[in-house]
Design a protein around this motif. Structure first.
Motif, PDB file in Angstrom:
ATOM      1  N   SER A 146       5.305  -4.556  12.510  1.00 49.54           N
ATOM      2  CA  SER A 146       5.428  -4.199  11.081  1.00 49.54           C
ATOM      3  C   SER A 146       4.320  -3.755  10.425  1.00 49.54           C
ATOM      4  CB  SER A 146       6.524  -4.873  10.363  1.00 49.54           C
ATOM      5  OG  SER A 146       7.751  -5.158  11.123  1.00 49.54           O
ATOM      6  N   GLU A 147       3.433  -4.802  10.416  1.00 53.22           N
ATOM      7  CA  GLU A 147       2.313  -5.045   9.413  1.00 53.22           C
ATOM      8  C   GLU A 147       1.312  -3.908   9.955  1.00 53.22           C
ATOM      9  OE1 GLU A 147      -0.897  -8.503   7.873  1.00 53.22           O
ATOM     10  OE2 GLU A 147      -0.713  -8.135   9.807  1.00 53.22           O
ATOM     11  N   GLY A 148       1.068  -3.564  11.225  1.00 54.32           N
ATOM     12  CA  GLY A 148       0.471  -2.657  11.703  1.00 54.32           C
ATOM     13  C   GLY A 148       0.647  -1.447  11.227  1.00 54.32           C
ATOM     14  N   VAL A 149       1.894  -1.096  11.289  1.00 51.25           N
ATOM     15  CA  VAL A 149       2.691   0.055  10.809  1.00 51.25           C
ATOM     16  C   VAL A 149       2.188   0.477   9.341  1.00 51.25           C
ATOM     17  CG1 VAL A 149       4.871   1.588  10.349  1.00 51.25           C
ATOM     18  CG2 VAL A 149       4.423   0.374  12.436  1.00 51.25           C
ATOM     19  N   LYS A 150       2.339  -0.773   8.563  1.00 48.62           N
ATOM     20  CA  LYS A 150       2.314  -0.487   7.144  1.00 48.62           C
ATOM     21  C   LYS A 150       0.713  -0.189   6.736  1.00 48.62           C
ATOM     22  CE  LYS A 150       4.833  -2.434   4.254  1.00 48.62           C
ATOM     23  NZ  LYS A 150       5.685  -3.284   3.411  1.00 48.62           N
ATOM     24  N   CYS A 151      -0.153  -0.750   7.505  1.00 49.89           N
ATOM     25  CA  CYS A 151      -1.682  -0.791   7.120  1.00 49.89           C
ATOM     26  C   CYS A 151      -1.911   0.729   7.631  1.00 49.89           C
ATOM     27  CB  CYS A 151      -2.247  -1.805   7.756  1.00 49.89           C
ATOM     28  SG  CYS A 151      -2.120  -3.504   7.325  1.00 49.89           S
ATOM     29  N   LEU A 152      -1.489   1.104   8.845  1.00 52.50           N
ATOM     30  CA  LEU A 152      -1.929   2.337   9.295  1.00 52.50           C
ATOM     31  C   LEU A 152      -1.510   3.518   8.163  1.00 52.50           C
ATOM     32  CD1 LEU A 152      -3.203   3.894  11.543  1.00 52.50           C
ATOM     33  CD2 LEU A 152      -0.961   4.012  12.662  1.00 52.50           C
ATOM     34  N   PHE A 153      -0.197   3.325   8.076  1.00 51.12           N
ATOM     35  CA  PHE A 153       0.272   4.436   7.164  1.00 51.12           C
ATOM     36  C   PHE A 153      -0.303   4.534   5.541  1.00 51.12           C
ATOM     37  CE2 PHE A 153       4.888   5.232   9.084  1.00 51.12           C
ATOM     38  CZ  PHE A 153       4.461   5.536   9.901  1.00 51.12           C
ATOM     39  N   ALA A 154      -0.800   3.268   5.244  1.00 47.76           N
ATOM     40  CA  ALA A 154      -1.386   3.132   4.004  1.00 47.76           C
ATOM     41  C   ALA A 154      -2.819   3.796   4.191  1.00 47.76           C
ATOM     42  CB  ALA A 154      -1.638   1.710   3.430  1.00 47.76           C
ATOM     43  N   LEU A 155      -3.451   3.653   5.308  1.00 49.36           N
ATOM     44  CA  LEU A 155      -4.685   4.450   5.503  1.00 49.36           C
ATOM     45  C   LEU A 155      -4.546   5.801   5.638  1.00 49.36           C
ATOM     46  CD1 LEU A 155      -7.762   3.786   6.444  1.00 49.36           C
ATOM     47  CD2 LEU A 155      -7.037   4.059   8.759  1.00 49.36           C
ATOM     48  N   LEU A 156      -3.484   6.377   6.200  1.00 46.58           N
ATOM     49  CA  LEU A 156      -3.307   7.646   6.335  1.00 46.58           C
ATOM     50  C   LEU A 156      -2.945   8.418   5.026  1.00 46.58           C
ATOM     51  CD1 LEU A 156      -1.164   8.149   9.585  1.00 46.58           C
ATOM     52  CD2 LEU A 156      -3.584   8.294   9.500  1.00 46.58           C
ATOM     53  N   ASN A 157      -2.343   7.649   3.956  1.00 48.53           N
ATOM     54  CA  ASN A 157      -1.802   8.109   2.910  1.00 48.53           C
ATOM     55  C   ASN A 157      -2.743   8.581   1.878  1.00 48.53           C
ATOM     56  OD1 ASN A 157       0.014   8.736   0.916  1.00 48.53           O
ATOM     57  ND2 ASN A 157       0.128   6.680   0.199  1.00 48.53           N
ATOM     58  N   SER A 158      -3.006   9.896   1.760  1.00 47.22           N
ATOM     59  CA  SER A 158      -3.558  10.902   0.689  1.00 47.22           C
ATOM     60  C   SER A 158      -3.143  12.178   0.470  1.00 47.22           C
ATOM     61  CB  SER A 158      -5.218  10.859   1.280  1.00 47.22           C
ATOM     62  OG  SER A 158      -5.040  11.943   2.431  1.00 47.22           O
ATOM     63  N   LYS A 159      -3.443  12.486  -0.744  1.00 45.05           N
ATOM     64  CA  LYS A 159      -2.882  13.822  -1.311  1.00 45.05           C
ATOM     65  C   LYS A 159      -4.006  15.145  -0.762  1.00 45.05           C
ATOM     66  CE  LYS A 159       0.993  13.136  -4.234  1.00 45.05           C
ATOM     67  NZ  LYS A 159       1.227  11.564  -3.822  1.00 45.05           N
ATOM     68  N   SER A 160      -3.472  16.167  -0.392  1.00 42.48           N
ATOM     69  CA  SER A 160      -4.300  17.255  -0.157  1.00 42.48           C
ATOM     70  C   SER A 160      -4.767  17.842  -1.699  1.00 42.48           C
ATOM     71  CB  SER A 160      -3.546  18.427   0.484  1.00 42.48           C
ATOM     72  OG  SER A 160      -2.640  18.998  -0.480  1.00 42.48           O
ATOM     73  N   SER A 161      -5.850  18.695  -1.677  1.00 44.40           N
ATOM     74  CA  SER A 161      -6.317  19.156  -2.690  1.00 44.40           C
ATOM     75  C   SER A 161      -5.352  19.731  -3.662  1.00 44.40           C
ATOM     76  CB  SER A 161      -7.761  20.117  -2.628  1.00 44.40           C
ATOM     77  OG  SER A 161      -7.320  20.970  -1.468  1.00 44.40           O
ATOM     78  N   GLU A 162      -4.267  20.464  -2.923  1.00 46.15           N
ATOM     79  CA  GLU A 162      -3.140  21.014  -3.583  1.00 46.15           C
ATOM     80  C   GLU A 162      -2.032  20.006  -4.185  1.00 46.15           C
ATOM     81  OE1 GLU A 162      -3.907  22.125  -0.236  1.00 46.15           O
ATOM     82  OE2 GLU A 162      -5.392  23.573  -1.009  1.00 46.15           O
ATOM     83  N   GLY A 163      -2.582  18.851  -3.792  1.00 46.22           N
ATOM     84  CA  GLY A 163      -1.355  17.774  -4.141  1.00 46.22           C
ATOM     85  C   GLY A 163      -0.292  17.415  -3.250  1.00 46.22           C
ATOM     86  N   LEU A 164      -0.568  18.003  -1.873  1.00 45.11           N
ATOM     87  CA  LEU A 164       0.733  17.576  -1.117  1.00 45.11           C
ATOM     88  C   LEU A 164       0.501  16.421  -0.343  1.00 45.11           C
ATOM     89  CD1 LEU A 164       0.823  21.238   1.027  1.00 45.11           C
ATOM     90  CD2 LEU A 164       2.497  20.261  -0.796  1.00 45.11           C
ATOM     91  N   PRO A 165       1.476  15.719  -0.177  1.00 50.42           N
ATOM     92  CA  PRO A 165       1.431  14.336   0.172  1.00 50.42           C
ATOM     93  C   PRO A 165       1.415  14.450   1.965  1.00 50.42           C
ATOM     94  CG  PRO A 165       3.723  14.934  -0.116  1.00 50.42           C
ATOM     95  CD  PRO A 165       3.013  16.108  -0.345  1.00 50.42           C
ATOM     96  N   THR A 166       0.933  13.142   2.263  1.00 54.12           N
ATOM     97  CA  THR A 166       0.645  13.252   3.956  1.00 54.12           C
ATOM     98  C   THR A 166       2.146  13.063   4.657  1.00 54.12           C
ATOM     99  OG1 THR A 166      -1.337  12.070   3.770  1.00 54.12           O
ATOM    100  CG2 THR A 166       0.106  11.649   5.889  1.00 54.12           C
ATOM    101  N   GLY A 167       2.477  13.793   5.525  1.00 59.70           N
ATOM    102  CA  GLY A 167       3.755  13.893   6.239  1.00 59.70           C
ATOM    103  C   GLY A 167       3.508  13.097   7.681  1.00 59.70           C
ATOM    104  N   ILE A 168       4.566  12.483   7.721  1.00 60.12           N
ATOM    105  CA  ILE A 168       4.599  11.758   9.120  1.00 60.12           C
ATOM    106  C   ILE A 168       6.114  12.081   9.924  1.00 60.12           C
ATOM    107  CG2 ILE A 168       4.722   9.247  10.118  1.00 60.12           C
ATOM    108  CD1 ILE A 168       2.368   9.311   8.346  1.00 60.12           C
ATOM    109  N   MET A 169       5.955  12.371  11.066  1.00 59.31           N
ATOM    110  CA  MET A 169       6.990  12.862  11.829  1.00 59.31           C
ATOM    111  C   MET A 169       7.820  11.450  12.429  1.00 59.31           C
ATOM    112  SD  MET A 169       5.770  16.210  13.915  1.00 59.31           S
ATOM    113  CE  MET A 169       7.575  17.019  14.069  1.00 59.31           C
ATOM    114  N   VAL A 170       9.126  11.434  12.106  1.00 62.37           N
ATOM    115  CA  VAL A 170       9.797  10.390  12.394  1.00 62.37           C
ATOM    116  C   VAL A 170      11.074  10.725  13.152  1.00 62.37           C
ATOM    117  CG1 VAL A 170      11.097   8.470  11.406  1.00 62.37           C
ATOM    118  CG2 VAL A 170       8.887   8.917  10.463  1.00 62.37           C
ATOM    119  N   PRO A 171      11.290  10.159  14.192  1.00 57.27           N
ATOM    120  CA  PRO A 171      12.616  10.447  14.772  1.00 57.27           C
ATOM    121  C   PRO A 171      14.071   9.922  13.795  1.00 57.27           C
ATOM    122  CG  PRO A 171      11.623   8.344  15.648  1.00 57.27           C
ATOM    123  CD  PRO A 171      10.811   8.974  14.643  1.00 57.27           C
TER     124      PRO A 171
END
Lengths: 455, 455
Positions: A146-171
């Motif tokens: 769990s901790e690995g997932v949480k840290c990795l997702f936090a790292l990926l989390n940014s907004k684009s210049s248009e303000g769009l959030p980061t998308g993650i594909m989840v089953p």
């Protein structure tokens, strides 16, 4: 008005909204029922069967002796070295692990990424498993997966210049850690539906549909794949994995491979293929984060909070930032790290602990396999319920046809039919399922079969 | 251009910017130097003294026998029960703790907030320490104190309707966990300066100045106080704590009391007063999160990752959301939870382990006290260096006057003078300080005295 400084409307709305069904109202009611039974209350059942989470030791699975001797000895090494009943390979392992700990104590901090020798052993395990090189510097020891997932997702989390959030594909269905983390971080979940009619495999057309429909809503960065499946019990084929890798490459996605059930394969002729292995076999080089844990498999050591993540083909600067990021939590628990060491480096033929270790391991896995088959037969023998074959992991995800009267009864008390069903199941049989889910007028709920007894 | 999907410009900029000096470039260079010494390189020193973090076992402090016997036995209970050398109170503690674990195993998950009996023992400890009631349902067991801080800050993190971030008041100098977490979460740090001329006490005028200047920049929600001080080594007086509580009440702030050094008091006539105690004494009811850990004190068990947080006077709905939030990480390591149990419930008079436990505890604390005094004398005897009295915790935070030539030499190679000084100190003496800091033309760096030897 509350006199409190911190009130519901002043805190993080993402956390307020976040759902985490594995520990939601149904498991909470199960805990209450256990209390009521203890106090002598009469119920239509004598015990609560907690099928909401894979927690093997809670259900009576015995810990592996070798693992426990090593962990116990790491905490009290002098007693272990002087214990004539303890095998030499256990003592050697304790000595080796402690020689890599500051002051030879598991009470010291390790490097943020973990104890060096354990990271090296993990890399060797991966190399041996897959037949392709693994660099120990890419291994990060974490507090469970769990901790690995949480840290990795936090790292990926940014907004684009248009303000769009980061998308993650989840089953869908998924393990709720992913949706909860995405929700907490304010990211965008791109849900793709697993193919129930094809043993919960991943259908590339469905991945493409999901990604296409997410355009303009987010910047897609990663795809999560859980194999063996939680909560579906599926095991992906090599071909399916190769298709997913190609899809990820074509769409510039990092792959997050949740492979914590790699030891739990039940179906005849099914095998575990890691994403890393298939990626190397088909000659694709793509960013891959693969997760493993000491909590599942034959170990079931959830409470020690041991896990690892391999970061493959990551940009060096990004990896350096990730290492800095995890340094603020100092390190994962050293006993969990030592547990991972035992998992990736079990006793070898000729070692004094070899026979007992493997016998215990085989016994636990055989028992889990029996219970998977019991689940397969029993669920499919019940009218109105059908379940895909539980090929791996520790879960079934049966489909339940609810009769119109049940749906009406649910609506009458303002409950969703899926919640109503799972709640009634608990109140009337003591079985605590969770991750209930409605799709195309069918209701599903996940069911962890490590909680069954075959007697 | 990188062929990578995830590159430096597409990840979380808060994490890219975040700094965590305790594990930054200076400690990294120290690790390199240790390697160079091992390979036989000639240096002006024979060993590296790691004064960058309080890590007692790494520096040779011996673990407490009672704690280790209990933890070790929890992992291998059959062996413990059959061990004639193990005292009865140790065996009883193991039995008690395991009776509250699922399947009587520390390999099962606990409730997200921790094992019930440990939470109850923590509440009893607080009641006995402070003389005021504590509700065990307000206790959350965490993976070290760090995890509690990170979860709490994430909960507080929201933007106002005008888009202002949440502000957290943080002492300067501080323990970098706070600045790193604020930075990672994109919150606003309201820095208040501790009063060096008054033993690093908190000056209410300075708190008011800091808060006033933050208006229009953030919505202030909390104030962090570290007592005993890290890295200042100060111990706050009862009066000063009462002033801070009144300030928090007047300004609607939650108090985050980092009290992990509550056992480490060195100055004659100084005592530890918890924020909870003083709050109750002066009859104020305010939201308070107080933190404790198994990593410091006389225990030094950093690697087990045990800690607790008491949430006092929180709104019930907010507390429920917090409990949901922490459920996604499942639970903190059970061995860390058991360590906390030993810390809050040591052997009592008449127990077989009583004497040894208290002797060891006294010995460690006496040795840390000697080293605190050594630090006081030595630092203040050096020309150009002055340090406040190290009254508690495990750190000094000396002020260093750098000669103009040193400043020029630093500038000449493009380094800040404080970094330059700490780097030279490491290269020339093997002492690894950290948290260097420049203020009013003086340079400071933190120095962890548990790393000294008095021989």
């Amino acid at each position: 008005m509350s006199s409190n400084v911190i009130s519901l409307d002043s805190i993080n709305e993402n956390i307020v909204k976040m759902e985490y069904a594995v520990r939601g109202p149904i498991p909470a009611r199960a805990v209450e029922l256990i209390g009521e039974l203890k106090s002598g209350a009469k119920k239509p059942f004598n015990e609560v069967i907690r099928a909401n989470i894979g927690d093997c030791h809670m259900m009576g699975e015995r810990p592996n002796t070798f693992i426990r001797q090593v962990l116990s000895g790491c905490l009290n090494p002098e007693a272990a070295y002087n214990d004539p009943n303890l095998a030499d390979d256990v003592k050697e392992r304790i000595r080796l692990l402690l020689s890599y700990c500051g002051g030879r104590s598991v009470g010291s901090y390790s490097d943020s990424a973990g104890i060096e020798i354990v990271r090296r052993h993990v890399a060797e395990y991966i190399e041996e498993r897959d037949g392709f090189p693994s660099n120990w510097r890419n291994i990060v020891l974490t507090s469970g997966a769990s901790e690995g997932v949480k840290c990795l997702f936090a790292l990926l989390n940014s907004k684009s210049s248009e303000g769009l959030p980061t998308g993650i594909m989840v089953p869908i269905p998924q393990y709720p850690l992913y949706s909860a983390t995405i929700s907490e971080l304010g990211m965008y979940q791109i849900s793709y539906y697993l193919n129930e009619t094809n043993e919960w495999a991943l259908d590339i057309n469905e991945l493409e549909r999901a990604l296409r429909e997410s355009t303009s809503k987010c910047i897609p960065k990663a795809i999560v794949v859980i194999n063996p499946g939680n909560p579906t019990g599926s095991v992906l084929t090599q071909e399916n994995i190769a298709q997913i890798i190609k899809f990820a490459r074509e769409n510039n996605l990092l792959i997050v491979a949740d492979e914590v059930y790699q030891h739990n394969i039940w179906k005849k002729d099914a095998s575990f293929f890691s994403f890393k292995r298939v990626m190397n076999q088909i000659g694709v080089k793509l960013e891959l984060a693969s997760l493993m844990s000491a909590s599942k498999g034959y170990m079931g050591e959830c409470g020690v909070r041991g896990g690892y993540m391999e970061l493959d083909n990551f940009d060096d600067q990004v990896k350096a930032i990730f290492m800095k990021q995890i340094s603020a939590r100092l390190c994962s628990p050293l006993i969990g790290q030592c547990a991972i060491d035992c998992v990736v480096r079990p006793p070898k033929e000729g070692d004094p602990s070899y026979e007992q270790y493997w016998n215990e391991r085989k016994q636990v896995l055989a028992s889990l396999k029996d219970r998977a088959e019991l689940t397969n037969h029993t669920l499919n023998a019940l009218p109105g319920i059908k379940s895909n074959y539980v090929a791996g992991a520790m879960y079934a995800f049966p489909c339940i046809e609810l009769p119109p009267k049940a749906i009406a009864a649910a609506k009458a008390i303002g409950q969703e039919p899926d919640f109503f069903y799972v709640k009634q199941l608990l109140e009337e049989t003591g079985i605590c399922g969770t991750w209930f889910w409605i799709w195309s007028n069918s209701w599903y709920f996940s069911f962890s079969h490590d909680n069954l007894t075959t007697t």
